[in-house]
Structure formats: structure tokens, C-alpha cells
Design a protein around this motif. Sequence first.
Motif, PDB file in Angstrom:
ATOM      1  N   GLY A 394      32.330 -17.815   0.884  1.00  0.00           N
ATOM      2  CA  GLY A 394      33.406 -17.743   1.863  1.00  0.00           C
ATOM      3  C   GLY A 394      33.757 -19.140   2.333  1.00  0.00           C
ATOM      4  O   GLY A 394      33.475 -20.148   1.672  1.00  0.00           O
ATOM      5  N   ARG A 395      34.359 -19.231   3.494  1.00  0.00           N
ATOM      6  CA  ARG A 395      34.689 -20.517   4.083  1.00  0.00           C
ATOM      7  C   ARG A 395      34.793 -20.364   5.595  1.00  0.00           C
ATOM      8  O   ARG A 395      35.576 -19.557   6.086  1.00  0.00           O
ATOM      9  CB  ARG A 395      36.016 -21.049   3.525  1.00  0.00           C
ATOM     10  CG  ARG A 395      36.391 -22.430   4.067  1.00  0.00           C
ATOM     11  CD  ARG A 395      37.762 -22.865   3.575  1.00  0.00           C
ATOM     12  NE  ARG A 395      38.132 -24.165   4.114  1.00  0.00           N
ATOM     13  CZ  ARG A 395      39.324 -24.748   3.953  1.00  0.00           C
ATOM     14  NH1 ARG A 395      40.262 -24.126   3.264  1.00  0.00           N
ATOM     15  NH2 ARG A 395      39.579 -25.928   4.492  1.00  0.00           N
ATOM     16  N   ARG A 396      33.993 -21.121   6.320  1.00  0.00           N
ATOM     17  CA  ARG A 396      34.071 -21.155   7.773  1.00  0.00           C
ATOM     18  C   ARG A 396      34.981 -22.296   8.198  1.00  0.00           C
ATOM     19  O   ARG A 396      35.250 -23.221   7.427  1.00  0.00           O
ATOM     20  CB  ARG A 396      32.676 -21.344   8.375  1.00  0.00           C
ATOM     21  CG  ARG A 396      31.681 -20.254   7.985  1.00  0.00           C
ATOM     22  CD  ARG A 396      30.262 -20.616   8.354  1.00  0.00           C
ATOM     23  NE  ARG A 396      29.798 -21.845   7.708  1.00  0.00           N
ATOM     24  CZ  ARG A 396      28.537 -22.228   7.637  1.00  0.00           C
ATOM     25  NH1 ARG A 396      27.583 -21.480   8.197  1.00  0.00           N
ATOM     26  NH2 ARG A 396      28.204 -23.361   7.028  1.00  0.00           N
ATOM     27  N   LEU A 397      35.432 -22.257   9.425  1.00  0.00           N
ATOM     28  CA  LEU A 397      36.357 -23.288   9.894  1.00  0.00           C
ATOM     29  C   LEU A 397      35.738 -24.677   9.830  1.00  0.00           C
ATOM     30  O   LEU A 397      36.416 -25.663   9.518  1.00  0.00           O
ATOM     31  CB  LEU A 397      36.801 -22.982  11.327  1.00  0.00           C
ATOM     32  CG  LEU A 397      37.625 -21.700  11.508  1.00  0.00           C
ATOM     33  CD1 LEU A 397      37.824 -21.399  12.991  1.00  0.00           C
ATOM     34  CD2 LEU A 397      38.984 -21.806  10.819  1.00  0.00           C
ATOM     35  N   ALA A 398      34.441 -24.790  10.130  1.00  0.00           N
ATOM     36  CA  ALA A 398      33.799 -26.103  10.224  1.00  0.00           C
ATOM     37  C   ALA A 398      33.174 -26.571   8.916  1.00  0.00           C
ATOM     38  O   ALA A 398      32.582 -27.657   8.876  1.00  0.00           O
ATOM     39  CB  ALA A 398      32.739 -26.086  11.328  1.00  0.00           C
ATOM     40  N   ASP A 399      33.294 -25.804   7.842  1.00  0.00           N
ATOM     41  CA  ASP A 399      32.739 -26.237   6.562  1.00  0.00           C
ATOM     42  C   ASP A 399      33.501 -27.455   6.038  1.00  0.00           C
ATOM     43  O   ASP A 399      34.740 -27.459   5.992  1.00  0.00           O
ATOM     44  CB  ASP A 399      32.820 -25.110   5.535  1.00  0.00           C
ATOM     45  CG  ASP A 399      31.806 -24.012   5.794  1.00  0.00           C
ATOM     46  OD1 ASP A 399      30.794 -24.283   6.471  1.00  0.00           O
ATOM     47  OD2 ASP A 399      32.030 -22.879   5.321  1.00  0.00           O
ATOM     48  N   ASP A 400      32.759 -28.483   5.633  1.00  0.00           N
ATOM     49  CA  ASP A 400      33.372 -29.718   5.139  1.00  0.00           C
ATOM     50  C   ASP A 400      33.628 -29.567   3.638  1.00  0.00           C
ATOM     51  O   ASP A 400      32.897 -30.092   2.797  1.00  0.00           O
ATOM     52  CB  ASP A 400      32.450 -30.900   5.425  1.00  0.00           C
ATOM     53  CG  ASP A 400      33.146 -32.242   5.233  1.00  0.00           C
ATOM     54  OD1 ASP A 400      34.235 -32.269   4.615  1.00  0.00           O
ATOM     55  OD2 ASP A 400      32.602 -33.262   5.688  1.00  0.00           O
ATOM     56  N   VAL A 401      34.708 -28.855   3.308  1.00  0.00           N
ATOM     57  CA  VAL A 401      34.950 -28.508   1.909  1.00  0.00           C
ATOM     58  C   VAL A 401      35.299 -29.720   1.061  1.00  0.00           C
ATOM     59  O   VAL A 401      35.086 -29.709  -0.158  1.00  0.00           O
ATOM     60  CB  VAL A 401      36.054 -27.431   1.789  1.00  0.00           C
ATOM     61  CG1 VAL A 401      35.611 -26.140   2.451  1.00  0.00           C
ATOM     62  CG2 VAL A 401      37.369 -27.901   2.376  1.00  0.00           C
ATOM     63  N   VAL A 402      35.820 -30.777   1.657  1.00  0.00           N
ATOM     64  CA  VAL A 402      36.127 -31.977   0.880  1.00  0.00           C
ATOM     65  C   VAL A 402      34.845 -32.626   0.382  1.00  0.00           C
ATOM     66  O   VAL A 402      34.684 -32.909  -0.808  1.00  0.00           O
ATOM     67  CB  VAL A 402      36.961 -32.965   1.714  1.00  0.00           C
ATOM     68  CG1 VAL A 402      37.094 -34.298   0.984  1.00  0.00           C
ATOM     69  CG2 VAL A 402      38.343 -32.396   1.980  1.00  0.00           C
ATOM     70  N   ASP A 403      33.884 -32.865   1.286  1.00  0.00           N
ATOM     71  CA  ASP A 403      32.635 -33.485   0.874  1.00  0.00           C
ATOM     72  C   ASP A 403      31.876 -32.586  -0.109  1.00  0.00           C
ATOM     73  O   ASP A 403      31.324 -33.063  -1.107  1.00  0.00           O
ATOM     74  CB  ASP A 403      31.759 -33.766   2.090  1.00  0.00           C
ATOM     75  CG  ASP A 403      32.239 -34.983   2.887  1.00  0.00           C
ATOM     76  OD1 ASP A 403      33.395 -35.395   2.691  1.00  0.00           O
ATOM     77  OD2 ASP A 403      31.472 -35.492   3.719  1.00  0.00           O
ATOM     78  N   ILE A 404      31.837 -31.285   0.174  1.00  0.00           N
ATOM     79  CA  ILE A 404      31.146 -30.359  -0.722  1.00  0.00           C
ATOM     80  C   ILE A 404      31.743 -30.421  -2.122  1.00  0.00           C
ATOM     81  O   ILE A 404      31.038 -30.554  -3.124  1.00  0.00           O
ATOM     82  CB  ILE A 404      31.218 -28.921  -0.175  1.00  0.00           C
ATOM     83  CG1 ILE A 404      30.470 -28.797   1.154  1.00  0.00           C
ATOM     84  CG2 ILE A 404      30.650 -27.931  -1.195  1.00  0.00           C
ATOM     85  CD1 ILE A 404      30.744 -27.498   1.892  1.00  0.00           C
ATOM     86  N   SER A 405      33.052 -30.346  -2.189  1.00  0.00           N
ATOM     87  CA  SER A 405      33.721 -30.298  -3.498  1.00  0.00           C
ATOM     88  C   SER A 405      33.613 -31.620  -4.234  1.00  0.00           C
ATOM     89  O   SER A 405      33.439 -31.644  -5.459  1.00  0.00           O
ATOM     90  CB  SER A 405      35.183 -29.892  -3.310  1.00  0.00           C
ATOM     91  OG  SER A 405      35.281 -28.602  -2.761  1.00  0.00           O
ATOM     92  N   LEU A 406      33.724 -32.742  -3.518  1.00  0.00           N
ATOM     93  CA  LEU A 406      33.565 -34.039  -4.169  1.00  0.00           C
ATOM     94  C   LEU A 406      32.175 -34.179  -4.781  1.00  0.00           C
ATOM     95  O   LEU A 406      32.011 -34.655  -5.906  1.00  0.00           O
ATOM     96  CB  LEU A 406      33.799 -35.161  -3.160  1.00  0.00           C
ATOM     97  CG  LEU A 406      35.248 -35.570  -2.910  1.00  0.00           C
ATOM     98  CD1 LEU A 406      35.326 -36.553  -1.748  1.00  0.00           C
ATOM     99  CD2 LEU A 406      35.873 -36.185  -4.156  1.00  0.00           C
ATOM    100  N   GLN A 407      31.160 -33.762  -4.040  1.00  0.00           N
ATOM    101  CA  GLN A 407      29.798 -33.893  -4.544  1.00  0.00           C
ATOM    102  C   GLN A 407      29.573 -33.012  -5.769  1.00  0.00           C
ATOM    103  O   GLN A 407      28.929 -33.418  -6.734  1.00  0.00           O
ATOM    104  CB  GLN A 407      28.813 -33.562  -3.423  1.00  0.00           C
ATOM    105  CG  GLN A 407      28.799 -34.633  -2.336  1.00  0.00           C
ATOM    106  CD  GLN A 407      27.955 -34.266  -1.132  1.00  0.00           C
ATOM    107  OE1 GLN A 407      26.994 -33.516  -1.252  1.00  0.00           O
ATOM    108  NE2 GLN A 407      28.302 -34.803   0.036  1.00  0.00           N
TER     109      GLN A 407
END
Length: 508
Positions: A394-407
Amino acid sequence: MKAIARSGPGRRSLAALVCGALAAGGLAAAGAAALQPGTAAASSHREAPLISGQPEYDNTDVYAFVSPDKPDTTTLVANWVPFEEPAGGPTFYPFPKDAQYDVHIDSDGDAQGDLIYRWTFDTKVKNGNTFLYNTDQVTSLDDPDLNVTQSYDIDVLKLNKQKVVSTAKIANDLPIAPSNVGKASMPNYQKLRDQAVRKTADGSTSYVGQADDPFFLDLRVFDLLYGGDLSEVGRDTLRGYNVNTVALQVPTAKLVQSKDQPVVAVWSTTQRKNAAGKWTQVSRLGAPLVNEVVVPIKDKDKFNASSPWDDAQFAKYVQKPELPRLIEKFYKIKAPKEPRDDLVSVFLTGVKGLNQPPNVRPAEALRLNTAIKPAAAPKRLGVIDGDNAGYPNGRRLADDVVDISLQVVEGELVGAKNDLGDAVDVNDKAFGSTFPYVALPTAGSRGPVAGKGDDPGVARSQLTGGAAVTRPADDDTVVLIASAASGAAGVLLIGSGLLWWRTRRSTG
């Protein structure tokens, strides 16, 4: 289910789960090249040529998470209209009357919607002889001085093989919270927000209105990956901008196939009436970062008009993604070996043992395991930092999806451990602890009445002949929150000063 942690003895890593799923033949049998458009680095703001000229139909982000304060419910949040400048009156930002905003739910993993939640909108103007959005101070949603008002309906469509088998209206003519014109016009926007939170006929809770854009990132990646020297990295490009939000908190039992199959896939679309009066899909969004960075310009409009069950046509863009090659070119970080089968489980099928449904058909969508309880102490890096309640579950509002996806795109799951990120780790405004969770929108006016705006210190007022006017502090102040990895010092320059590689964060 045990937490999937990043490292440490006795811990089961996300990489191990992904490799296990691959070794078990799940992807090999389905065909790793069957489809996988979903890795990346910015969400869906002005992502495609056609939709960039139609902002009121442009999905910006989708969120789906088990409600932290009501864990028997699932909260769905979908946003439209990127880069809403708060002072953009007098029309401000109405929801379009000729659109259908849809949130699709796939409860069996076949990439076809089993439920559609559909929002449609209406607008009323009390006085057409004034240019004003509101003719005096607005203290309630039914205030006669709110000149332009909007309302919405929600219909729930049940489908079988993409054919509608039933329709139920769960909301009829409910009020929409207006654009936040400013403190002089709307001195208590929180009250207006609260009045717009309503119960629906099926036991859900609904909010429709303006909100602060919850997505946080440094979008200047498009300037050839931060200009190649990172001198400006770390600014939240979206701070101070608003979006139009629909949010729905649904009893989870209404979404899932069964207790034994608690995983759902979620995506949103926008339909608009064309010149012939027929509904045409013009925007689509599930997982963040896909159409904006993965799909090339020539196919971006096609992606927006497509459906998840046809995603095989975009497979090559994920198997051989452009972003790692660009990072290698500008920052001399070697790109992981292609084809990128490691990305498929995380972004398309779900991770086996975490959020992958049985007999899954790979497709670009958020996949949420509703049986995983909300984290007592959420971590911004979600699953890759041991927090299974977060992205890509899923995706929460505070999830740092940019850093997660870059890594992940730089090989986190295939042995290339890294801490890549954009140095924007949190939103500029705090999220709420209760529905609808999104932060209040930034107010339109930024003068002495509205409080401190983008310029610090004092302001010159033409109304006082140029005298200095001190701006008081205000809750609507937009503050850039400096962020850094926990542990040691922020950003290191690699090679000739060209990379943002931050020191390892702690896993606690």
C-alpha cells in the motif's frame, strides 16, 4: 507475519523474499517480461503531454492503507490538480462537472476491477454578478456568503469481467470543502474541513475538498538529475501547493475477497466526456512514479488511456529502465544488470509472503495486504526498513516513496545496498491522526492577516504608504523541514561532487 528488515542476523530480508519468489518460479511461470511498468522517481504531476493541459482531470497520487486509528477499516485517498497555487483566484480550484473520478479495487489479483468507487460533482453559483468566490467571511459550509458551492455523489459499481452487475449510490449531494481563500475570508478552515467529513450510506466515512499536497520530494531531478552537482538538492518542490482530494474510509470487509485473501490492488482513473458525449479515460495512476519517470514521452498518453490488464505493452521500460543508466552517466554509480526482474515483485505482482495475491497477474497498481496491522511506530522507508505496514505494501501519506524507489531501482534487492535519496524525508505539514489524515490546505492570502508567507521577516505594504508591516506567525506558515538520514551527516559528494549518498540510517 514477521517484519521484513533491512539487515541483521535472524532477520528475513525483503531481498530474500523477492529472490525466493523468483526462484519459486512465480515470475518465470507468469513470464517476467509479461509486464512490469513500475519503478522510479517522482509522482504523477504533469506527467504526460495531453493531461498536463487538463489539470482538473490529472490524478497526482493514490494512497491506500489500513486506518491507524480504526484498523478494521481501509483508507483510500486520491488527489487531483497538481501545483494548486493557493492564491489562484477568483475561480480557484473547482472539481469538474464533466468528469468521473474513479478508484478501482481488484480483490482477486487478476488486474481487473471488482469494485469502482465513482465520484461525480455539481457546482452552484449564488450571485453571478460578482467576481468574488465568497462575498464575505465564510464560517460554515452553508454560509450564504460562500458564493460558489460544490457537492458530490459517490456510486459503487460492482463488476464481473469488466461488466457492471450492480450500482449503489452511497453518497448523494454531500458538500465539498471549498478552496482555502485565506484567513480574512475563512478564519477557521478546520471547521469547514470538519463539516465536510460525512458518513455514507454503506457505513464508510467520506471527505472531499482541498488539502495540502501530501507528496514530498525534490522534483528538480528533471534538471538533469539536480544539475549534476546537487547544490540545490533537499528542497520540497511541492511545499505550499494544494491539491483536490477525495478520501474514503471503508470497512475493510467491503473491499477484500475474504479473510483468507486480504490483498487488494488499488488504482485511480479519470473519465471525461469527449465532443461526442462519450466518456473517455484521460488519466490513470496506481503506484507512484511510473508514468512520470519510467514511461517515455512517446507512450505517456497511451499509458494514461490504458488499463492494468494491458500493461504487458510497457514491459520493456521496466526491464531496461532509463533512470539507473542516467545515474551512472552523471554520478558514475554503476547501474544494476539488466533485465531487471528484481523490480517485478515489488512494483507489479506484490512480494510473496507480504502482499502478493494468489494467481496474480502482473499489473501497475498499489497492492495492500489489509491483514497487516498498522505500525505502532511507522518508518518512512516502509518495508525496506522493516515496517511491513508501509510502501510498497500500500502507501501511507508519510511513506518516503522517492527514497524507497531510488534505492530499489539502484539495486537494493540485488546486493547493491545504498541510501540514495533526495534529502526530503518528510512533508512540510504534519499529517492528521484521524480521518481524513491529509493536512489542511495552505491559505491563499499571505498578507499581515494571513500570517507569515514565503518571505521571512517583514513585508512592505502599499496600503500603508510603504511602511514596514511585521507579519505575525501563523499555523499556515509553510516551513521547509530540513531532513537528513538518522545517524551522521546528510549528503556526501561522490567523485567530482556529483552524488547525494547519505550515511546509513539506523533501523530503529
